[in-house]
Design a protein around this motif. Structure first.
Motif, short mmCIF file in Angstrom:
data_model
loop_
_atom_site.label_atom_id
_atom_site.label_comp_id
_atom_site.label_asym_id
_atom_site.label_seq_id
_atom_site.Cartn_x
_atom_site.Cartn_y
_atom_site.Cartn_z
N TYR A 61 38.04 45.65 38.73
CA TYR A 61 37.59 45.49 37.34
C TYR A 61 38.11 44.24 36.64
O TYR A 61 38.01 44.13 35.42
CB TYR A 61 37.94 46.73 36.51
CG TYR A 61 37.23 47.97 36.97
CD1 TYR A 61 35.90 48.20 36.62
CD2 TYR A 61 37.87 48.91 37.77
CE1 TYR A 61 35.24 49.34 37.05
CE2 TYR A 61 37.22 50.04 38.20
CZ TYR A 61 35.90 50.25 37.85
OH TYR A 61 35.24 51.37 38.29
N TRP A 62 38.64 43.27 37.36
CA TRP A 62 38.97 42.01 36.72
C TRP A 62 37.70 41.18 36.55
O TRP A 62 36.94 41.00 37.50
CB TRP A 62 39.97 41.21 37.55
CG TRP A 62 41.38 41.71 37.52
CD1 TRP A 62 42.03 42.38 38.51
CD2 TRP A 62 42.31 41.58 36.45
NE1 TRP A 62 43.31 42.68 38.13
CE2 TRP A 62 43.51 42.20 36.86
CE3 TRP A 62 42.25 41.00 35.17
CZ2 TRP A 62 44.64 42.26 36.06
CZ3 TRP A 62 43.38 41.07 34.38
CH2 TRP A 62 44.56 41.67 34.82
N PRO A 63 37.43 40.63 35.36
CA PRO A 63 36.29 39.72 35.19
C PRO A 63 36.53 38.43 35.98
O PRO A 63 37.60 37.82 35.87
CB PRO A 63 36.25 39.46 33.69
CG PRO A 63 37.05 40.58 33.07
CD PRO A 63 38.11 40.90 34.07
N VAL A 64 35.54 38.04 36.77
CA VAL A 64 35.68 36.84 37.61
C VAL A 64 34.38 36.03 37.56
O VAL A 64 33.33 36.52 37.15
CB VAL A 64 36.00 37.20 39.07
CG1 VAL A 64 37.36 37.86 39.20
CG2 VAL A 64 34.91 38.10 39.66
N THR A 65 34.49 34.79 37.98
CA THR A 65 33.32 33.93 38.16
C THR A 65 33.35 33.34 39.56
O THR A 65 34.42 33.18 40.16
CB THR A 65 33.30 32.77 37.15
OG1 THR A 65 34.48 31.97 37.32
CG2 THR A 65 33.26 33.31 35.72
N VAL A 66 32.16 33.04 40.09
CA VAL A 66 32.07 32.45 41.41
C VAL A 66 30.76 31.65 41.48
O VAL A 66 29.78 32.01 40.83
CB VAL A 66 32.12 33.52 42.52
CG1 VAL A 66 30.91 34.44 42.45
CG2 VAL A 66 32.25 32.89 43.90
N GLU A 67 30.78 30.58 42.24
CA GLU A 67 29.57 29.77 42.43
C GLU A 67 29.23 29.69 43.90
O GLU A 67 30.11 29.71 44.76
CB GLU A 67 29.78 28.36 41.87
CG GLU A 67 29.94 28.31 40.36
CD GLU A 67 29.93 26.87 39.83
OE1 GLU A 67 29.06 26.09 40.30
OE2 GLU A 67 30.77 26.56 38.98
N GLY A 68 27.93 29.60 44.17
CA GLY A 68 27.49 29.49 45.55
C GLY A 68 25.99 29.63 45.66
O GLY A 68 25.25 29.56 44.66
N THR A 69 25.53 29.85 46.89
CA THR A 69 24.10 29.97 47.18
C THR A 69 23.84 31.31 47.85
O THR A 69 24.51 31.67 48.83
CB THR A 69 23.63 28.84 48.11
OG1 THR A 69 23.97 27.58 47.53
CG2 THR A 69 22.13 28.91 48.34
N PHE A 70 22.86 32.05 47.35
CA PHE A 70 22.54 33.36 47.90
C PHE A 70 21.87 33.21 49.28
O PHE A 70 21.02 32.35 49.50
CB PHE A 70 21.59 34.13 46.99
CG PHE A 70 22.26 34.77 45.81
CD1 PHE A 70 23.28 35.70 46.00
CD2 PHE A 70 21.85 34.46 44.52
CE1 PHE A 70 23.89 36.30 44.92
CE2 PHE A 70 22.47 35.06 43.43
CZ PHE A 70 23.49 35.98 43.63
N LEU A 71 22.28 34.11 50.19
CA LEU A 71 21.58 34.29 51.45
C LEU A 71 20.71 35.54 51.29
O LEU A 71 21.12 36.65 51.64
CB LEU A 71 22.56 34.45 52.60
CG LEU A 71 21.95 34.63 53.99
CD1 LEU A 71 21.23 33.37 54.44
CD2 LEU A 71 23.02 35.04 55.00
N HIS A 72 19.52 35.37 50.72
CA HIS A 72 18.70 36.52 50.37
C HIS A 72 18.26 37.33 51.58
O HIS A 72 18.03 38.55 51.47
CB HIS A 72 17.48 36.07 49.57
CG HIS A 72 17.82 35.53 48.21
ND1 HIS A 72 18.36 36.31 47.21
CD2 HIS A 72 17.70 34.28 47.69
CE1 HIS A 72 18.56 35.57 46.14
NE2 HIS A 72 18.18 34.33 46.39
N SER A 73 18.16 36.69 52.72
CA SER A 73 17.75 37.42 53.93
C SER A 73 18.77 38.47 54.32
O SER A 73 18.46 39.41 55.08
CB SER A 73 17.54 36.45 55.09
OG SER A 73 18.75 35.78 55.41
#
Length: 238
Positions: A61-73
Motif C-alpha cells: 500500500y505504499w504509493p509509487v510511480t514507475v515508467e516503462g513500456t507495456f508488454l501487452h501480449s
C-alpha cells in the motif's frame, strides 16, 4: 460417573470457546494495526518504485510511480468484480529497463472485454508513467476454497505471481521485480481497463466474533451451573 464425564466435556468446550474468543481478540488487534498502517501509508506522496524497494521492501500500500513500456501480449487475467459486475483485472508486464519487468494491475474489464482485441484503445504503446499502490506478491493460495488457476486459459483466481510470470511469454533471461503495482484511477484511453481497484477498506468483524464465542462460553457455564445444582440437590435427597 455420568455427571463427571459430562463435566469434563463441558470444561473442554468451555476452554475451547474461551480460546476462540481470545484468538479473535488477538486478530482484532492485528487487523486494527493493519488498517492504521494502510491508512497512514496511502496518504504518503508517491515515490519511485526503485526508492520503495530500497526503503520498504515487502510491504503493501505504499504509493509509487514507475515508467516503462507495456508488454501487452503478456497480460494476465485475474477473476474479479467491480461495482457488482464480474470480469477480470488486467495484469500486464511493464518493461522498466531492457529485460527487467514489473507487473501492473491496470484495472478491471468486463467478461466480454477480456480479449484485448475488444479494447484496442487501451493497449497504449510507448513509454508510460504509472502511479499506484505497491503490493506484495503471493507465494501460495490464500485458501483451499479458492479455485485452482488456469494459466493455459489465462484465467487466475488468485494472484499466483510465479505462474503469471512464467506464462507471460517473457524473453529468456528476463528479470521480474517481486512486487505488483495496482494502478490508480487515471483513465485509460477508451475507458478500459478501469483503474483504482485496490481494496482499501478491510472488513473487521473480529470483535463481534469474540463476543459471540465468549457469549457461548458464558451460556455453557450457566447451563452447567444449573445441571450441577440439580445433580447436587438430587444427591442430597437420596
Amino acid at each position: 460417573l455420568r455427571f463427571g464425564i459430562l463435566s469434563l466435556m463441558a470444561l473442554a468446550m468451555f476452554a475451547a470457546l474461551l480460546a476462540l474468543g481470545t484468538w479473535q481478540l488477538n486478530r482484532l488487534e492485528w487487523k486494527e494495526n493493519l488498517i492504521q498502517t494502510i491508512e497512514r501509508r496511502i496518504h504518503q506522496p508517491p515515490r519511485p518504485i526503485e526508492t520503495w524497494f530500497k526503503t520498504e521492501p515487502g510491504t503493501d500500500y505504499w504509493p509509487v510511480t514507475v515508467e516503462g513500456t507495456f508488454l501487452h501480449s503478456g497480460e494476465r487475467h485475474f477473476f474479479s468484480t467491480n461495482d457488482g459486475q464480474s470480469g477480470y483485472d488486467v495484469i500486464t508486464p511493464l518493461e522498466i529497463s531492457p529485460g527487467a519487468y514489473i507487473f501492473i494491475n491496470r484495472g478491471f474489464v468486463p467478461f466480454d472485454r477480456k480479449d484485448a482485441a475488444n479494447r484496442l484503445e487501451g493497449q497504449v504503446a510507448g513509454n508510460v508513467k504509472i502511479t499506484g499502490f505497491a503490493r506484495s506478491i503471493l507465494t501460495q493460495k490464500p485458501s483451499w476454497l479458492v479455485p485452482d488457476n488456469e494459466p493455459v486459459k489465462n484465467i487466475f483466481y488468485w494472484k499466483d505471481f510465479a505462474s503469471m510470470r512464467d506464462s507471460a511469454g517473457l524473453s529468456a533471461g528476463s528479470t521480474v521485480l517481486d512486487a505488483l503495482i495496482d494502478a490508480d484511477k487515471t483513465p485509460n484511453p477508451g475507458g478500459l481497463p478501469i483503474g483504482g481497484t485496490t481494496i482499501i477498506e478491510l472488513p473487521n468483524s473480529h470483535l463481534q466474533y469474540a463476543l459471540t464465542w465468549y457469549g457461548l462460553a458464558a451460556a455453557l457455564a450457566a447451563i452447567w451451573s444449573v445441571l450441577a445444582y440439580r445433580h447436587l440437590y438430587s444427591r442430597r435427597l437420596t
